[in-house]
Design an enzyme around this catalytic site. Sequence first.
Site, PDB file in Angstrom:
ATOM      1  N   LYS A 256      39.935  49.328  36.688  1.00 57.94           N
ATOM      2  CA  LYS A 256      40.746  48.494  36.275  1.00 57.94           C
ATOM      3  C   LYS A 256      39.724  47.351  35.589  1.00 57.94           C
ATOM      4  O   LYS A 256      39.053  46.637  36.274  1.00 57.94           O
ATOM      5  CB  LYS A 256      41.323  47.603  37.586  1.00 57.94           C
ATOM      6  CG  LYS A 256      42.569  46.706  37.100  1.00 57.94           C
ATOM      7  CD  LYS A 256      43.223  45.966  38.249  1.00 57.94           C
ATOM      8  CE  LYS A 256      43.908  44.590  37.970  1.00 57.94           C
ATOM      9  NZ  LYS A 256      43.944  43.664  38.648  1.00 57.94           N
TER      10      LYS A 256
ATOM     11  N   GLY B  84      48.012  35.496  41.888  1.00 63.20           N
ATOM     12  CA  GLY B  84      48.087  34.986  43.002  1.00 63.20           C
ATOM     13  C   GLY B  84      49.129  33.683  43.005  1.00 63.20           C
ATOM     14  O   GLY B  84      49.275  33.102  44.031  1.00 63.20           O
TER      15      GLY B  84
ATOM     16  N   GLY C  76      51.282  37.876  39.683  1.00 66.10           N
ATOM     17  CA  GLY C  76      52.249  36.874  39.665  1.00 66.10           C
ATOM     18  C   GLY C  76      53.571  37.177  40.547  1.00 66.10           C
ATOM     19  O   GLY C  76      54.472  36.606  40.820  1.00 66.10           O
TER      20      GLY C  76
END
EC number: 2.8.1.10
Length: 264
Positions: A106, A167, A194
């Site tokens: 990632k 976050g 989010g």
Amino acid sequence: MENYSSLLIGGKQFSSRLMVGTGKYKSTQDMVASLSNSETEIITVAVRRIKNDQTGENLLEKINWEKYWMLPNTAGCVNSDEAVRIAILGRELAKLSGQEENNFVKLEVIPDKKYLLPDPIETLKAAEILIKKGFAVLPYINADPILAKRLEEIGCATVMPLGSPIGSGQGLLNLSNIRIIIENSKVPVIIDAGIGVPSEASQAMEIGADGVLINSAIAQAANPPLMAQAINYSVKAGRQAFLAGRIKKQDFAVASSPEKNISI
């Protein structure tokens, strides 16, 4: 009909469309229980955390790597050079966990310390390098349709547009761009960052996202294992709703009862 839970990334098939992060939990017990309740198969691990923190080593020991596919991430990297170096370390960690063929990463390149927004230029640069090194790259990006298409064209395994800042729990703030990315993409679109509640995870799936990645909404909930279960259900429901096809929105009412041949 397509199975709602079938997801193909980098040539590997997964039975869950929910990816889960391993950071921010109050305890290892909460994390392990949350992973189980989420029914996820892909979990993200911050390579820097494992490399630099003693609790990171504990993380490798506490997770059953025969059950979960490790998705090392480059969190904390501020430029492409750092991201490439950490990605290579992440691939070695995956091998140490017994996943010899795991080449997933990632990709996060975030120089912005306040809003944690990804750097599009350095992300693209790092992705090009990592793809040449044989990685299946899952890049974290802003909801930018042009960048998403460019990353797809150079060979990224997915694109991962943010719903809102990491976050923040603000949900999906740029639905129009996310919809464009989904419409134009030929690789899986995973909404990352989010999402704060199950309804937002379901909304992402309802508009056609291929999956979601969630950490804070679970880890920082009052009851993380219960929230993981709720989000698991919502992702499945959202996917089924997308496949079922919603009714069209109209500006006027349409009666659901028959208007003709009604006996009194």
